[in-house]
Design an enzyme around this catalytic site. Structure first.
Site, PDB file in Angstrom:
ATOM      1  N   LYS A 104     -20.232 -20.722  -9.673  1.00  0.00           N
ATOM      2  CA  LYS A 104     -19.564 -20.575 -10.964  1.00  0.00           C
ATOM      3  C   LYS A 104     -18.123 -20.117 -10.760  1.00  0.00           C
ATOM      4  O   LYS A 104     -17.198 -20.584 -11.429  1.00  0.00           O
ATOM      5  CB  LYS A 104     -20.333 -19.565 -11.817  1.00  0.00           C
ATOM      6  CG  LYS A 104     -19.954 -19.560 -13.295  1.00  0.00           C
ATOM      7  CD  LYS A 104     -20.362 -20.861 -13.987  1.00  0.00           C
ATOM      8  CE  LYS A 104     -20.135 -20.804 -15.479  1.00  0.00           C
ATOM      9  NZ  LYS A 104     -21.351 -20.579 -16.253  1.00  0.00           N
TER      10      LYS A 104
ATOM     11  N   TYR B  98       0.857  -1.193   0.000  1.00  0.00           N
ATOM     12  CA  TYR B  98       0.000   0.000   0.000  1.00  0.00           C
ATOM     13  C   TYR B  98       0.890   1.239   0.000  1.00  0.00           C
ATOM     14  O   TYR B  98       1.817   1.320  -0.799  1.00  0.00           O
ATOM     15  CB  TYR B  98      -0.977  -0.065   1.177  1.00  0.00           C
ATOM     16  CG  TYR B  98      -2.141   0.881   1.054  1.00  0.00           C
ATOM     17  CD1 TYR B  98      -2.959   0.865  -0.082  1.00  0.00           C
ATOM     18  CD2 TYR B  98      -2.417   1.806   2.040  1.00  0.00           C
ATOM     19  CE1 TYR B  98      -4.024   1.747  -0.221  1.00  0.00           C
ATOM     20  CE2 TYR B  98      -3.486   2.685   1.918  1.00  0.00           C
ATOM     21  CZ  TYR B  98      -4.279   2.654   0.782  1.00  0.00           C
ATOM     22  OH  TYR B  98      -5.326   3.525   0.657  1.00  0.00           O
TER      23      TYR B  98
END
Length: 764
Positions: A96, A41
């Protein structure tokens, strides 16, 4: 509670526990230190941001975009559930995502959009598209699905595919090409009947036309009957397939038809309709869960039929998982701007060609076949086929490059295929293969400690999944109580209390037979009768006498106390001088066999060689070729200590007696598992350049500690200990084994029984 209610509860628990949902986000970089976090970060993250600002294409270099697909739905046409809304569709979309990951190592965010407005839906997808490398549209009702896909394909520069349309089309087209070849028919001449006019049916028919099917030879039906040119108010999609023939019903359409493709509802095709079709008819009855005509009824009606369904319990399952993971894999790997017709056709051809190739033993084992061969019962590959990942994505990637939609090329195709195969090391195929194989010929399994709740839960799963036929040993009243608690109320399950009066005749019969084999070893008849009140002795005699096929025990007792009666009663297989045990670890690099994890405390060099041979046969039982490292703290003679020397002597013995076996050592574990290190330091090794899948340890201490360490630290599934060298299928669980571990061991026990039965028949 009914079986349906129990299944419903199991499904709900599966999705809710141990934490809700089926997918999660996992960091791929180190994050342990402040330095790591400052790179992940602020301030370090600014550097890739600036590079992407300079060149948008750098987003593929510095972020997950290139391996990230969005599975997007508004929940308007979910499975067989219909319009249930975006929130209710989320479990399907997560599912899925799971399939994308385990079959093609593609990461997924599922996104449920709360709108039925086509323009708003498209706008939403376009606005979030920069995040993703591809878009998988899912469960959107027709005709909106057609417009949404068409517009997104035109307006986005990443691959977009509506799998409900194209997945079934691609798989069924591959099956059709092969079926026509077997039937000796040409696609340009056959008469085709399509039952159904939804998104999948339209896409299937368009793809068949792309391969040469003629519009004048196609009849499509919807819920109102045959779609004819003279019918008013036809949608654009239906108008394309309207026929000029003066017919109205399915019965009329089926007369002299060569091909029937069903994407509609159950039981609409009668035997009479089937009989009216042309010679060597091709029938794809893909309605789920029940096809347009029952498979067995169709096969009994026409002996010359070639048939496919959407079901896994019949040959030729048209399963979308054969397509979408691998199509997106190929598209992502060349950064395709779209999935075009050329790429879809390439996937079709790759699947069709794969079905004609020799099938790996791993696949034969999974489906309980002696040898799967291209023919009427095998016109498309099986979902468990490990070659899919290396065959379909390269075909799709090549088509993308050749058709000009790839933004990156692949130069070294062999290396690409190797990379694809490496991607699949992190999923638990072995478990699925095991259970699928067991289901092909289930056996009677004695659960010797069935009055323990977890053992009973495992037996229930084994029963419900068709893995085997449980025989429950223990205190009858306790077992009945526990069965009621978990709604396990099957009347066909046998419960036996070895100490009960009802079993006195069996007990005495078993005791007498045990005594006759052991009376010269200090066992009296009284001793035998007393021992046969013990469940492990009773269970072992059941297997010995053919009243059961396999045995599981050890959940509640120390391993040595369970091994003793098994060795006494069951004994060793012919030609075996010592038993051993192996554990299969489902690691991120693929299955890893570790021996000997349970039996031999300090085996000699010759014992180690025998353990390696037995483990090699077990690895082959799983459909894999063994690549064996004999583990030590030393590398190739670097220590003269007797503990290292015995490993070296075992390897020398194996090289002399089994020169074709891929085995070497002594080797430290890191060199065994790191191909580059091994190749660089020891290029002379028989293992150089190979992926080791089996570790033989020099003693029980190191083997047992290693497998348990891997299991606990990495949360890895373990299958075992698998007993090797026993005369009958007997397997002893680790103390306190989990329900999942016991189910897997039940599958192992069934497969062991299947193999021993085959060998006995060959000898006879």
């Amino acid at each position: 509670m009914s079986n349906t209610s129990r299944k419903r509860r199991e499904a709900l628990v599966y999705h809710a526990k141990p934490k809700p949902g089926k997918i999660e986000v996992v960091p791929t970089k180190k994050y342990a230190t402040q330095r790591d976090l400052s790179l992940a970060y602020s301030p370090g993250v600014a550097e890739p941001c600036l590079e992407i600002e300079k060149d948008r294409e750098n987003v593929y270099k510095y972020t997950t975009k290139g391996n990230l697909v969005a599975v997007i739905s508004n929940g308007t046409a979910v499975l067989g559930l219909g319009d249930i809304g975006p929130e209710a569709s989320k479990p399907v979309m997560e599912g899925k995502g799971l399939l994308f990951k385990i079959f093609a190592d593609i990461d997924v965010f599922d996104i449920e959009v709360d709108t039925k407005d086509v323009d708003k839906f498209i706008e939403t997808v376009k606005n979030i598209a920069p995040t993703f490398g591809g878009i998988n549209l899912e469960d959107i009702k027709a005709p909106e699905a057609f417009e949404i896909e068409q517009r997104l394909k035109a307006e986005l520069d990443i691959p977009v595919m509506h799998d409900d349309q194209h997945g079934t089309a691609i798989i069924s087209a591959a099956a059709l090409l092969n079926a026509l070849e077997l039937a000796k028919k040409k696609i340009g001449k056959v008469k085709i009947v399509i039952s159904g006019a939804g998104a999948a049916a339209v896409s299937c028919t368009k793809l068949y036309k792309a391969f040469g099917a003629k519009a004048e030879n196609i009849v499509m039906l919807d819920s109102k009957g045959v779609i004819r040119k003279d019918r008013p108010n036809l949608s654009e999609e239906k108008a394309e397939f309207a026929t000029a023939r003066k017919i109205d019903t399915l019965e009329e359409a089926m007369k002299d038809a060569d091909v029937f493709v069903g994407l509609s509802i159950a039981n609409i095709v009668s035997p009479a309709m089937l009989m009216s079709m042309a010679k060597r008819p091709i029938v794809f009855a893909m309605a789920n869960p029940n096809p347009e005509i029952d498979y067995n009824l169709a096969m009994d009606t026409r002996k010359d039929i070639i048939m496919a369904t959407g079901r896994s319990d019949h040959p030729n399952q048209v399963n979308n998982v054969l397509g979408f993971p691998f199509i997106f894999r190929g598209a992502l790997d060349v950064r395709a701007t779209k999935i075009n017709e050329e790429m879809k056709k390439a996937a079709v051809k790759a699947l069709a060609e794969l079905a004609k190739e020799a099938v790996p033993e791993q696949v034969n084992i999974a489906y309980g076949e002696t040898r799967l061969n291209f023919g009427a019962d095998y016109i498309i590959p099986k979902p468990f086929d490990p070659r899919l990942i290396a065959k379909v994505p390269p075909a799709v990637a090549k088509a993308a490059m050749e058709s000009g939609v790839a933004r990156e090329g692949i130069d070294d195709w062999q290396r690409y295929e190797e990379e694809l195969l490496e991607r699949m090391g992190n999923e638990n195929k072995i478990t699925r293969l095991l259970q699928n194989r067991a289901k092909t010929n289930p056996k009677r399994i004695v659960f010797a400690e069935a009055d323990h709740l977890d053992v009973l839960k495992a037996a229930q799963i084994v029963h419900d999944e068709g893995i085997g036929f449980p025989i429950l040993l223990g205190r009858r009243e306790v077992i009945r109580e526990l069965m009621a608690e978990i709604d396990f109320q099957e009347e066909d399950v046998v419960i036996i209390d070895p100490k009960s009066d009802e079993e006195e005749m069996h007990r005495k019969n078993y005791a007498y037979k045990y005594w006759t084999t052991r009376h010269r070893s200090g066992v009296t008849k009284y001793d035998a009768e007393k021992l046969l009140r013990e469940r492990n002795y009773f269970a072992a005699m059941m297997v010995n006498e053919g009243d059961a096929d396999a045995l599981l025990s050890g959940y509640s007792r120390a391993y040595p106390t369970v091994v003793k009666p098994m060795l006494e009663l069951i004994g060793l297989a012919d030609g075996v001088s010592r038993v051993a045990a192996t554990n299969v670890m489902n690691t991120s690099r693929g299955p890893l066999f570790i021996s000997d994890t349970s039996i031999n405390i300090d085996p000699s060099a010759k014992d180690l060689a025998k353990i390696a041979q037995m483990t090699a046969r077990t690895v082959q039982l799983f459909g894999m070729e063994p690549v064996i490292a004999m583990v030590s703290y030393a590398n190739f003679g670097s220590s003269k200590d007797p503990r290292a020397k015995k490993v070296k002597d075992a390897v020398s013995y194996l090289h002399r007696t089994h020169p074709d076996l891929s085995v070497d050592g002594e080797l430290q574990a890191d060199f065994a598992l790191n191909r580059e290190m091994l190749q660089n330091k020891f290029p002379f090794s028989k293992l150089a350049g190979k992926k080791v899948n089996t570790l033989i340890y020099p003693d029980l201490d190191s083997a047992n500690s290693t497998y348990k360490l891997i299991k606990e630290l990495n949360n890895v599934d373990s299958i075992g200990p698998i007993m090797m060298g026993m005369r009958k299928p007997v397997h002893i669980l680790q103390l306190g084994a989990s329900v999942e571990e016991m189910v897997n061991m039940a599958a192992v026990a069934v497969i062991d029984a299947q193999e021993k039965e085959k060998r006995a028949k060959k000898k006879a």
